[in-house]
Scaffold this active site. Structure first.
Site, PDB file in Angstrom:
ATOM      1  N   GLN A  63      -2.437   0.314   1.851  1.00 50.18           N
ATOM      2  CA  GLN A  63      -2.188  -0.643   0.793  1.00 50.18           C
ATOM      3  C   GLN A  63      -0.931  -1.323   1.194  1.00 50.18           C
ATOM      4  O   GLN A  63      -0.075  -0.795   1.809  1.00 50.18           O
ATOM      5  CB  GLN A  63      -1.945   0.312  -0.487  1.00 50.18           C
ATOM      6  CG  GLN A  63      -1.365   1.624  -0.287  1.00 50.18           C
ATOM      7  CD  GLN A  63      -1.785   2.692  -1.287  1.00 50.18           C
ATOM      8  OE1 GLN A  63      -2.392   2.396  -2.398  1.00 50.18           O
ATOM      9  NE2 GLN A  63      -1.283   3.939  -0.888  1.00 50.18           N
ATOM     10  N   ASP A  94       5.065   9.679  -4.200  1.00 51.35           N
ATOM     11  CA  ASP A  94       6.249   9.572  -4.534  1.00 51.35           C
ATOM     12  C   ASP A  94       7.132  10.762  -4.486  1.00 51.35           C
ATOM     13  O   ASP A  94       8.224  11.126  -4.518  1.00 51.35           O
ATOM     14  CB  ASP A  94       6.856   8.788  -5.497  1.00 51.35           C
ATOM     15  CG  ASP A  94       5.951   9.150  -6.795  1.00 51.35           C
ATOM     16  OD1 ASP A  94       5.142   8.431  -7.345  1.00 51.35           O
ATOM     17  OD2 ASP A  94       6.338  10.256  -7.330  1.00 51.35           O
ATOM     18  N   GLU A  98      -2.769  13.226  -0.623  1.00 48.96           N
ATOM     19  CA  GLU A  98      -2.446  11.969  -0.897  1.00 48.96           C
ATOM     20  C   GLU A  98      -2.815  11.372   0.272  1.00 48.96           C
ATOM     21  O   GLU A  98      -3.179  11.808   1.667  1.00 48.96           O
ATOM     22  CB  GLU A  98      -0.775  11.838  -0.645  1.00 48.96           C
ATOM     23  CG  GLU A  98      -0.285  10.734  -0.337  1.00 48.96           C
ATOM     24  CD  GLU A  98      -0.505   9.464  -1.311  1.00 48.96           C
ATOM     25  OE1 GLU A  98      -0.362   9.650  -2.405  1.00 48.96           O
ATOM     26  OE2 GLU A  98      -1.061   8.402  -0.765  1.00 48.96           O
ATOM     27  N   ASP A 113      -2.836  11.946  -9.949  1.00 49.20           N
ATOM     28  CA  ASP A 113      -1.740  11.041 -10.063  1.00 49.20           C
ATOM     29  C   ASP A 113      -1.940  10.006  -9.319  1.00 49.20           C
ATOM     30  O   ASP A 113      -1.133   9.758  -8.354  1.00 49.20           O
ATOM     31  CB  ASP A 113      -0.457  11.739 -10.095  1.00 49.20           C
ATOM     32  CG  ASP A 113       0.800  10.852  -9.804  1.00 49.20           C
ATOM     33  OD1 ASP A 113       1.753  11.106  -9.349  1.00 49.20           O
ATOM     34  OD2 ASP A 113       0.807   9.762 -10.401  1.00 49.20           O
ATOM     35  N   CYS A 114      -2.888   8.948  -9.684  1.00 48.14           N
ATOM     36  CA  CYS A 114      -3.378   7.985  -8.520  1.00 48.14           C
ATOM     37  C   CYS A 114      -2.903   6.681  -9.247  1.00 48.14           C
ATOM     38  O   CYS A 114      -2.462   6.492 -10.413  1.00 48.14           O
ATOM     39  CB  CYS A 114      -4.743   8.074  -8.568  1.00 48.14           C
ATOM     40  SG  CYS A 114      -5.641   7.845 -10.203  1.00 48.14           S
ATOM     41  N   ASP A 149      -4.108   2.740 -10.150  1.00 49.69           N
ATOM     42  CA  ASP A 149      -5.117   2.159 -10.991  1.00 49.69           C
ATOM     43  C   ASP A 149      -6.372   1.974 -10.230  1.00 49.69           C
ATOM     44  O   ASP A 149      -6.374   2.091  -8.672  1.00 49.69           O
ATOM     45  CB  ASP A 149      -4.783   0.783 -11.584  1.00 49.69           C
ATOM     46  CG  ASP A 149      -3.319   0.762 -12.512  1.00 49.69           C
ATOM     47  OD1 ASP A 149      -2.538   0.793 -12.310  1.00 49.69           O
ATOM     48  OD2 ASP A 149      -3.886   1.239 -13.655  1.00 49.69           O
TER      49      ASP A 149
HETATM   50  N1  SAM Z   1       2.445   6.660 -11.655  1.00 45.87           N
HETATM   51  C1  SAM Z   1       1.641   5.811 -10.972  1.00 45.87           C
HETATM   52  C2  SAM Z   1       0.418   5.335 -11.905  1.00 45.87           C
HETATM   53  O1  SAM Z   1       0.195   5.818 -12.765  1.00 45.87           O
HETATM   54  O2  SAM Z   1       0.009   4.315 -11.427  1.00 45.87           O
HETATM   55  C3  SAM Z   1       1.058   6.793  -9.558  1.00 45.87           C
HETATM   56  C4  SAM Z   1       1.908   6.611  -8.732  1.00 45.87           C
HETATM   57  S1  SAM Z   1       1.473   7.795  -7.136  1.00 45.87           S
HETATM   58  C5  SAM Z   1       2.494   6.697  -5.843  1.00 45.87           C
HETATM   59  C6  SAM Z   1       0.022   6.920  -6.784  1.00 45.87           C
HETATM   60  C7  SAM Z   1      -0.437   7.481  -5.592  1.00 45.87           C
HETATM   61  O3  SAM Z   1      -1.932   7.586  -5.436  1.00 45.87           O
HETATM   62  C8  SAM Z   1      -0.113   6.680  -4.235  1.00 45.87           C
HETATM   63  O4  SAM Z   1       0.766   7.533  -3.410  1.00 45.87           O
HETATM   64  C9  SAM Z   1      -1.416   6.240  -3.534  1.00 45.87           C
HETATM   65  O5  SAM Z   1      -1.558   6.340  -2.238  1.00 45.87           O
HETATM   66  C10 SAM Z   1      -2.246   7.184  -3.941  1.00 45.87           C
HETATM   67  N2  SAM Z   1      -3.763   6.905  -3.997  1.00 45.87           N
HETATM   68  C11 SAM Z   1      -4.340   6.282  -4.104  1.00 45.87           C
HETATM   69  N3  SAM Z   1      -5.949   6.280  -4.009  1.00 45.87           N
HETATM   70  C12 SAM Z   1      -5.953   7.817  -3.471  1.00 45.87           C
HETATM   71  C13 SAM Z   1      -6.964   8.375  -3.267  1.00 45.87           C
HETATM   72  N4  SAM Z   1      -8.289   8.137  -3.151  1.00 45.87           N
HETATM   73  N5  SAM Z   1      -6.726   9.667  -2.724  1.00 45.87           N
HETATM   74  C14 SAM Z   1      -5.554  10.301  -2.680  1.00 45.87           C
HETATM   75  N6  SAM Z   1      -4.385   9.646  -2.979  1.00 45.87           N
HETATM   76  C15 SAM Z   1      -4.451   8.159  -3.531  1.00 45.87           C
END
Ligand code: SAM
Length: 290
Positions: A35, A91, A111, A163-164, A166
């Protein structure tokens, strides 16, 4: 998304309206394996991180989101020894909050994007205590798609925190029925799944979809909420799924005792907010037929 140090960064979550942040300084901007990751300095919110054009977290208001996503399930669950799975959370702030619970014995964090973990250690140090949260001996960090992990793991957990991002790009997999099924399979009896589910006033269809899918795999499905300013548009909803409906209706004194025993303080979370966060607006109750 064009951006330079003097201009404004515009969020692209919605096509016909949105929010912007003035950019004092771009700290990091790179396409990782999965991403586009940008971290910039904003006068009001401090350091801001966005993935694929969507605000993920800001230094100023991240505590609301991370305290509510971590402490509501952990204090509701109550059982002493706990094993927690964090999906996403690159994060490091969700890990920071989970680590505050000394009753948690093991934490697995899955992650998908190593780049997010590494760059947030350097550019969002307050989220992850300058990377120190990753030295907690209870942690096992796994770089994988969370959906793939829960489908194949043999491990069992008491709490799963999704905690992913959208449901865009890699995050899409974490809103599918198969993912919820796999989560149900790797929860211990009495386990709880919580998942960020967007700002319900603007992303109501996502909440309706999650509600429908979760109900196929869990006996007690609901949502709880908190308003996080940088997730603009009103309250953010957190999906709540478990097979033990008592866990959502605990007595305030029980929560107060557990919070006192934990011996740490929060800036947003408290037992009264915990219980009342399950109160939802009428339009949402009707949309979810709750
Ligand atoms: N607080 C934020 C929100 O509510 O949108 C989420 C923050 S956190 C940075 C989101 C994390 O999800 C990112 O580090 C992203 O790389 C991770 N992520 C996205 N898709 C994923 C997946 N399929 N498996 C594991 N991690 C994933």
């Amino acid at each position: 998304m064009s951006m330079s140090q003097k201009e404004r960064w515009h969020e692209t979550l919605h096509s016909d309206f949105g929010q912007y942040f003035s950019v004092e300084k771009v700290l990091f901007n790179q396409k990782t394996e999965h991403q586009e990751l940008v971290i910039f300095q904003n006068t009001e919110f401090g350091r801001v991180m966005a993935l694929d054009g969507v605000v993920q977290t800001t230094e100023r208001d991240e505590f609301i989101y991370h305290e509510m996503m971590a402490h509501v399930p952990l204090f509701a669950h109550g059982n002493a020894k706990k094993k927690v799975l964090i999906i996403g959370g690159g994060d490091g702030a969700m890990l920071r909050e989970v680590c505050r619970h000394t009753t948690v014995e093991q934490i697995v964090m899955v992650e998908i994007d190593r780049g997010v973990v590494e760059f947030c250690k350097e550019f969002l140090p307050k989220h992850n205590r300058e990377g120190k949260v990753y030295q907690d001996p209870r942690l096992k960090l796994v770089i994988d798609d969370g959906a793939h992990f829960v489908e194949h793991t043999k491990e069992k957990f008491d709490i799963i925190i999704s905690d992913c991002t959208d449901p865009i790009g890699p995050g899409e997999n974490l809103f599918k029925s198969e993912f919820y099924q796999s989560c149900a399979n790797c929860l211990n009896p009495g386990g709880i799944l919580v998942a960020q589910n967007g700002v319900c006033f603007l992303q109501q269809q996502e909440v309706i979809e999650s509600n429908k899918k979760l109900k196929k795999h869990f006996r007690d499905v609901s949502f709880y909420q908190a308003a996080i300013p940088s997730y603009y548009g009103g309250i953010m909803t957190f999906a709540w799924a478990t097979n033990n409906s008592d866990l959502r209706q605990l007595d305030l004194t029980v929560l107060k005792d557990r919070f006192k025993e934990a011996q740490f303080s929060c800036r947003y979370y408290n037992p009264a907010i915990h219980l009342n966060s399950f109160a939802l607006p009428q339009y949402l109750l009707e949309a979810l037929a709750l």
